[in-house]
Design an enzyme around this catalytic site. Structure first.
Site, PDB file in Angstrom:
ATOM      1  N   GLU A   7      -5.961   8.875   7.772  1.00  0.00           N
ATOM      2  CA  GLU A   7      -6.668   8.402   6.310  1.00  0.00           C
ATOM      3  C   GLU A   7      -7.854   8.837   6.165  1.00  0.00           C
ATOM      4  O   GLU A   7      -8.004   9.132   4.909  1.00  0.00           O
ATOM      5  CB  GLU A   7      -6.528   6.738   6.313  1.00  0.00           C
ATOM      6  CG  GLU A   7      -5.084   6.262   6.121  1.00  0.00           C
ATOM      7  CD  GLU A   7      -5.320   4.891   6.044  1.00  0.00           C
ATOM      8  OE1 GLU A   7      -4.941   3.942   6.425  1.00  0.00           O
ATOM      9  OE2 GLU A   7      -5.507   4.334   4.756  1.00  0.00           O
ATOM     10  N   CYS A  51      -4.869  -3.150   2.996  1.00  0.00           N
ATOM     11  CA  CYS A  51      -4.491  -2.776   4.138  1.00  0.00           C
ATOM     12  C   CYS A  51      -5.710  -3.103   5.168  1.00  0.00           C
ATOM     13  O   CYS A  51      -5.969  -4.184   5.608  1.00  0.00           O
ATOM     14  CB  CYS A  51      -3.933  -1.451   4.776  1.00  0.00           C
ATOM     15  SG  CYS A  51      -2.748  -1.512   6.267  1.00  0.00           S
ATOM     16  N   ASN A  72      -6.889   6.384  -1.780  1.00  0.00           N
ATOM     17  CA  ASN A  72      -5.952   5.331  -1.386  1.00  0.00           C
ATOM     18  C   ASN A  72      -6.040   4.212  -2.200  1.00  0.00           C
ATOM     19  O   ASN A  72      -7.042   3.286  -2.122  1.00  0.00           O
ATOM     20  CB  ASN A  72      -6.083   4.885   0.215  1.00  0.00           C
ATOM     21  CG  ASN A  72      -4.680   4.125   0.571  1.00  0.00           C
ATOM     22  OD1 ASN A  72      -4.128   3.571  -0.207  1.00  0.00           O
ATOM     23  ND2 ASN A  72      -4.450   3.941   1.705  1.00  0.00           N
ATOM     24  N   ASN A  99       0.256  -0.918   5.369  1.00  0.00           N
ATOM     25  CA  ASN A  99       1.407  -0.166   6.094  1.00  0.00           C
ATOM     26  C   ASN A  99       0.665  -0.268   7.668  1.00  0.00           C
ATOM     27  O   ASN A  99      -0.251   0.489   7.795  1.00  0.00           O
ATOM     28  CB  ASN A  99       1.471   1.215   5.873  1.00  0.00           C
ATOM     29  CG  ASN A  99       2.107   1.354   4.420  1.00  0.00           C
ATOM     30  OD1 ASN A  99       3.109   2.274   4.478  1.00  0.00           O
ATOM     31  ND2 ASN A  99       1.680   0.862   3.568  1.00  0.00           N
ATOM     32  N   GLU A 101       0.911  -1.172   0.160  1.00  0.00           N
ATOM     33  CA  GLU A 101      -0.010   0.005   0.009  1.00  0.00           C
ATOM     34  C   GLU A 101       0.747   1.068  -0.011  1.00  0.00           C
ATOM     35  O   GLU A 101       1.882   1.190   0.639  1.00  0.00           O
ATOM     36  CB  GLU A 101      -0.780   0.124   1.161  1.00  0.00           C
ATOM     37  CG  GLU A 101      -1.508   1.398   1.621  1.00  0.00           C
ATOM     38  CD  GLU A 101      -2.104   1.230   3.036  1.00  0.00           C
ATOM     39  OE1 GLU A 101      -1.679   0.703   3.993  1.00  0.00           O
ATOM     40  OE2 GLU A 101      -3.251   1.835   3.213  1.00  0.00           O
ATOM     41  N   LYS A 117      -9.430   2.200  -1.810  1.00  0.00           N
ATOM     42  CA  LYS A 117      -9.722   1.585  -0.467  1.00  0.00           C
ATOM     43  C   LYS A 117     -11.096   1.993   0.340  1.00  0.00           C
ATOM     44  O   LYS A 117     -11.398   3.124   0.281  1.00  0.00           O
ATOM     45  CB  LYS A 117      -8.628   2.068   0.630  1.00  0.00           C
ATOM     46  CG  LYS A 117      -8.531   1.602   2.028  1.00  0.00           C
ATOM     47  CD  LYS A 117      -7.163   1.989   2.712  1.00  0.00           C
ATOM     48  CE  LYS A 117      -7.025   1.244   3.907  1.00  0.00           C
ATOM     49  NZ  LYS A 117      -5.709   1.539   4.762  1.00  0.00           N
TER      50      LYS A 117
END
Ligand code: ING
Length: 313
Positions: A146, A172, A110, A197, A47, A127
């Site tokens: 995020e 993730c 993302n 991550n 990621e 994401k």
């Protein structure tokens, strides 16, 4: 005929703030060559594989934030990666921060892409499950922003026929939500590849370190078994400007067994020769969705977001 796909989880060590994309792309290409030398046809990078994990920092200047995003893919910084992969005939998954524009409005996601052995982008995922918070938390070692820097993905959980099978992607935190894998399994996904991550410490709870890796493996092993699919997870790991991310890149078989895993927190290529038919017996019997699922009883899963407990007696 058995369908074999040799895959590599290409774990990245830390990317520090001072490291430019060109240096990172050189590291990615080096791992492509390593994977090629062992016969891999698909390489899974992490990621946000082009920059440091910038959601750990509070930023207010839009230009400072947008500097971590890619406005095109491929672009001059990543074209060498696409060219090297096409020369080797290797496909890859790449996670990155996507800045795009729709109807004149900038959109931040993302994102991950699936690229085939000819260097063509065959799939994109954005994401869905964004962890952390949008506000600044005071007095913590790092933030997890995020929800501030990315929008919730708007592409759902698609799958693609590629590499001799049916492939899915996620990113993730998505791996912690069983809905992620079930939606792709209901579309026939035989392998889901993902990058992550994951900070080594939890800023919200004094959590024992061993639980971080246990939960990471638990999610992927359960998903693999309960959906009869291969799951490949590739970490960005190590200390980025002093902030720890854990490794644990691994390849999980449809049986739920971890068949290969990283030994370090640096750049490391973890490979396995996957039999894409291995999950068939699991999907034909114990997790034969058509024979055993009872969707008439599952309504709350899509009708309700949070918990609604029973009234007090
Ligand atoms: N990172 C972490 C992850 O889901 C996290 C965030 C860590 C959530 C531990 C819950 C527990 O692996 C990202 N980038 O989603």
């Amino acid at each position: 005929m058995t369908r074999i796909l040799k895959v590599a989880a290409a774990q990245l060590g830390p990317i520090h703030l001072a490291e430019g994309r060109a240096q990172v792309v050189e590291r990615l290409i080096a791992m492509l060559h390593q994977a090629d030398a062992s016969g891999c046809r698909l390489v899974v990078f992490p990621e946000l594989a082009l920059t440091t994990f910038f959601p750990r920092y509070w930023m207010e200047d839009p230009a400072e934030i947008d500097a971590f995003f890619e406005t095109a893919m491929p672009n001059p910084a990543t074209q060498p990666l696409f060219d090297a992969a096409a020369r080797l005939g290797i496909g890859f998954y790449l996670g990155y921060a996507e800045l795009t524009e729709e109807n004149g409005t900038p959109r931040h996601f993302n994102t991950s892409i699936l690229v085939d052995g000819a260097g063509a982008i065959i799939g994109k995922y954005r994401k869905v499950h964004l962890p952390g918070h949008a506000h600044r938390i005071p007095d913590v070692a790092f933030q997890h922003l995020e929800k501030r820097y990315f929008e919730v993905g708007d592409l759902g959980f698609p799958v693609w026929r590629a590499f001799g099978g049916v492939m899915g992607m996620c990113i993730c935190n998505d791996r912690r939500w069983p809905e992620t894998f079930r939606v792709m399994a209901l579309q026939g996904a035989e392998m889901v590849v993902l990058g992550y991550n994951t900070p080594t410490t939890n800023i919200h709870h004094d959590e024992p370190l061993h639980l971080r890796m246990f939960h990471h493996r638990l999610c992927m092993q359960a998903a693999a078994y309960q959906n009869g699919m291969w799951v490949v997870g590739s970490a960005k790991a190590g200390k980025e400007d002093g902030h720890g991310l854990y490794g644990g890149s691994c390849i999980v078989a449809p049986t739920g067994e971890i068949v290969a895993q990283a030994m370090t927190e640096g750049d490391e290529v973890v490979t396995y020769t996957c039999d894409l038919d291995l999950g068939n017996y699991i999907k034909e019997v114990i997790f034969n969705f058509a024979a055993h699922r009872r969707i008439e009883h599952y309504g709350l899963i899509t009708e309700q977001t949070g918990v609604v407990p029973p009234e007090d007696a």
